[in-house]
Design a protein around this motif. Sequence first.
Motif, mmCIF file in Angstrom:
data_model
loop_
_atom_site.group_PDB
_atom_site.id
_atom_site.type_symbol
_atom_site.label_atom_id
_atom_site.label_comp_id
_atom_site.label_asym_id
_atom_site.label_seq_id
_atom_site.Cartn_x
_atom_site.Cartn_y
_atom_site.Cartn_z
ATOM 1 N N ARG A 155 -25.402 61.962 -26.905
ATOM 2 C CA ARG A 155 -25.161 60.551 -27.255
ATOM 3 C C ARG A 155 -23.776 60.105 -26.779
ATOM 4 N N TRP A 160 -28.789 67.038 -19.727
ATOM 5 C CA TRP A 160 -29.553 65.951 -20.330
ATOM 6 C C TRP A 160 -28.687 64.715 -20.567
ATOM 7 N N TRP A 167 -27.132 67.050 -29.826
ATOM 8 C CA TRP A 167 -27.556 65.662 -29.660
ATOM 9 C C TRP A 167 -26.375 64.706 -29.748
ATOM 10 N N VAL A 210 -23.800 59.672 -22.890
ATOM 11 C CA VAL A 210 -24.540 58.488 -22.423
ATOM 12 C C VAL A 210 -23.786 57.198 -22.760
ATOM 13 N N GLY A 254 -29.612 61.093 -18.965
ATOM 14 C CA GLY A 254 -29.616 59.828 -19.696
ATOM 15 C C GLY A 254 -28.635 58.832 -19.120
#
Length: 224
Positions: free
Chosen positions: A109, A48, A105, A112, A52
């Motif tokens: 972050r 993921w 998460w 990305v 992103g």
Amino acid sequence: MDFLTPEFFSGLAAIILLDLVLAGDNAIVIALAARNLPRDLQKKAVFWGTFGAVAIRILLTFAVIWLLKLPGLMLAGGLLLIPIAWKLLKHEDHDPDIAPAKGFWAAIRTIVVADALMGLDNVLAIAGAAKGHMGLVVLGLAISVPLVVWGSTLILRLIARFPIVIYVGAAAIAWTAARMIAHDQLLAPWFDARPWAPWTLDALLVAGIVGLGWLAQRKRPEAA
């Protein structure tokens, strides 16, 4: 540029090559950001986070392609790519200071944001190689970024074992810089009136960057 033409496939190959040789640091960042997560969450965070990162990279590239249509900015972009090609040939060791993320998460972050900040050279090179073809940008990034992420160890070993890969990548960046300079709206009329000039600029930049990089690498052991 139409699909299924030699020009399209040469542009696609250039984008994949540029991203592979320029994105080694990004692959390392992804590994560092997710290294403290449980193994089952590591794969999800990498997937993921990469998704992103690809989305952000595509948006940034579209913005750069739009900006490069303004007079003078294609020339500036080409000039900025020249030191990027030279830096690639200096074989500098990169040690990005990325702390391991403490949660799922947070890892996404970190991946990305770090990719966006460290991938500006990739974005500029890819925008130049695509020559305004949006589909080429999306397809090239969709292929190359996952290759970098999931094959980062293999890519780094390949580059270490076959240094010529770095020289080919630097040559591709230098060639892209020459194309951008020759196609800038301010200089295009001069180059169009002299069909030999773009090819001469290609040869000068590619031979200059690769040749000087090879000489610098040869002199380094002597100095040591």
